[in-house]
Design a protein around this motif. Structure first.
Motif: not given
Length: 494
Positions: A397-411, A413-421, A425-428
């Motif tokens: 319900l906050t903007m920060g949730f949408v941001s992190k969801y969009r970063f996860a979604l963008a990951a 697009e780059r198969t090699a970067l899915i896991v590190p991204t 995100l989880a650690l942060s």
């Protein structure tokens, strides 16, 4: 042609005019001028953004009667006026919400000077949003740097003077790198207007000519702006710069100035280098790595702080890392996520700094352990800090949730970067929760002492600002899809 296409030029000229007028006025009159300016620019920019949505194309505005190579241009589609409106509105709310501290922190004979600097910061942010000329961008980068130092060191305590010196050193390094990159591009293309540069760079890259020079220029420009916006490892100026400035300045510097540089970089990527050249060069991968490191290092540094102001400042370093991670991921979903997080951070960080100032007044301390129960003393500040903290963590319900969801979604697009991204995100998120939740729990934990409660309208200016910023955050968090679609349409017009 609609009359509203003149609004970018009118806004820039009006800011410069108000800066001159404010220098001749007293503090109270200069404040009124600056508040009216921010409101007028926000309204004009919102109208212009609606115009861009309606016509569905970018508009180029020729400055004077001289075309390239002697003339200059402004350009706007959807994103440029949208960001300009955000910059003006958030600056307005920072100046309103930080009024009490401004009166206490600034000498009466220097208050008008503060508003002159704010007007110059605003004109620089507008010019960086609208300019279609790379050298003009450099000029207003320097104006923004000088004005930012002015609003920082006007609170004359030792820490702000030291912070301003450190900030100026890093900023000048970034400006120098950027200027060297511009010189290299001009030397091999003969152009400074962005469309002409893009065509020339694409042809050179395709032919294989000047590959090394192009790569060098691209690196210098990119990392010049990265240094100025505080990407790891160039973030060490942030804690004192944001943490010891008067709260209105902390909100402006953290929420707006660094975002102006990043948005200008996004414009340069799309309008000068072109996404094929930039993402094919490998520079984006370096941005991704430093963005990921910035997220982790900034979050760890924030978790170790007991000084809440410095904690929030270190958190800014982590949030800048998110934005650069998104830019490094991809030119589609990654940049959309980065743009949405620019909006998130611009709305949330001023709310946190303004709330910290109110809570410090209630307790007389900057340290987390001393803030126990303060949300019961100043309920508005406690609520605003909690909403801002939850947004930075990424609570739904906050903007920060949408941001992190969009970063996860963008990951994805780059198969090699899915896991590190996803790991970053989880650690942060865990680290964000660790240091923000500790403060929120302390705020609402009573220590058995009875303290007088502060009425919501004891500080009406702050209350209005806090309510507006919370409303913006929650509204965009609940109904994010129209805003994301607007960003997607806007990015195609850059």
């Amino acid at each position: 042609m609609a009359f509203s296409v003149n609004f970018p030029l009118f806004s820039i000229v009006l800011c410069l005019l108000c800066a001159v007028v404010s220098s001749l006025l007293g503090g109270r009159a200069a404040r009124i001028v600056s508040l009216a300016l921010c409101a007028a620019v926000a309204v004009a920019s919102a109208i212009l953004s609606a115009y861009g949505v309606r016509i569905g194309r970018a508009t180029e505005y020729l400055m004077g009667h001289y075309p390239h190579p002697w003339g200059n241009e402004l350009k706007f589609g959807i994103l440029e006026p949208l960001l300009a409106a955000l910059f003006a509105l958030v600056m307005l709310l920072c100046l309103v919400g930080g009024k009490r501290q401004l009166l206490n922190d600034l000498a009466p004979n220097k208050q008008n000077f503060y508003y002159v600097m704010c007007d110059l910061v605003l004109v620089a942010l507008l010019a960086l949003s609208y300019t279609n000329d790379l050298f003009t961008g450099y000029v207003f980068i320097e104006i923004c740097t000088i004005a930012s130092c002015g609003i920082l060191m006007i609170r004359q305590i030792g820490r702000t003077t030291l912070a301003a010196a450190r900030y100026m050193i890093f900023s000048l390094i970034g400006s120098g790198l950027f200027m060297l990159g511009v010189i290299l591009l001009y030397a091999i293309t003969g152009h400074l207007l962005m469309p002409n540069l893009k065509s020339a760079i694409a042809a050179l890259w395709e032919s294989g000519s000047y590959r090394t020079v192009l790569l060098t220029a691209m690196t210098l420009i990119t990392f010049g702006l990265a240094v100025k916006s505080g990407l790891f490892p160039f973030h060490f100026w942030m804690p004192d710069t944001y943490g010891y400035a008067t709260p209105a300045s902390g909100g402006i510097l953290s929420g707006l100035v660094s975002k102006g540089y990043i948005f200008f970089l996004i414009k340069v990527i799309f309008s000068v280098f072109g996404t094929d050249v930039f993402y094919g060069s490998g520079v984006s991968n370096v941005l991704y790595v430093f963005g990921a490191l910035g997220i982790l290092v900034g979050s760890i540094s924030a978790a170790r702080e007991k000084d809440v102001f410095r904690m929030v400042a270190y958190s800014s370093a982590a949030q800048i890392g998110y934005i650069y991670l998104g830019i490094g991921l991809s030119p589609a979903l990654g940049v959309i996520a980065a743009l949405f997080h620019i909006l998130t951070h611009a709305v949330t960080k001023p709310m946190l700094f303004l709330s910290c100032a109110q809570l410090k007044e209630a307790t007389g301390s900057r340290l987390r352990p001393d803030w126990r129960g303060m949300a019961h003393v100043n309920r508005m500040a406690g609520l605003a800090f909690t909403v801002g903290a939850f947004s930075m963590i990424g609570i739904p319900l906050t903007m920060g949730f949408v941001s992190k969801y969009r970063f996860a979604l963008a990951a994805f697009e780059r198969t090699a970067l899915i896991v590190p991204t996803l790991v970053v995100l989880a650690l942060s998120t865990v680290l964000n929760a660790l240091y923000f939740v500790r403060v929120v729990v302390a705020l609402y934990t009573t220590d058995g002492q009875t303290r007088p409660r502060m009425h919501i309208w004891n500080h009406p200016a702050y209350a209005v600002s806090a309510i507006a910023l919370m409303a913006m955050n929650l509204a965009a968090g609940v109904a994010a899809e129209p805003l994301v679609l607007l960003l997607e349409r806007g990015i195609t017009l850059l």
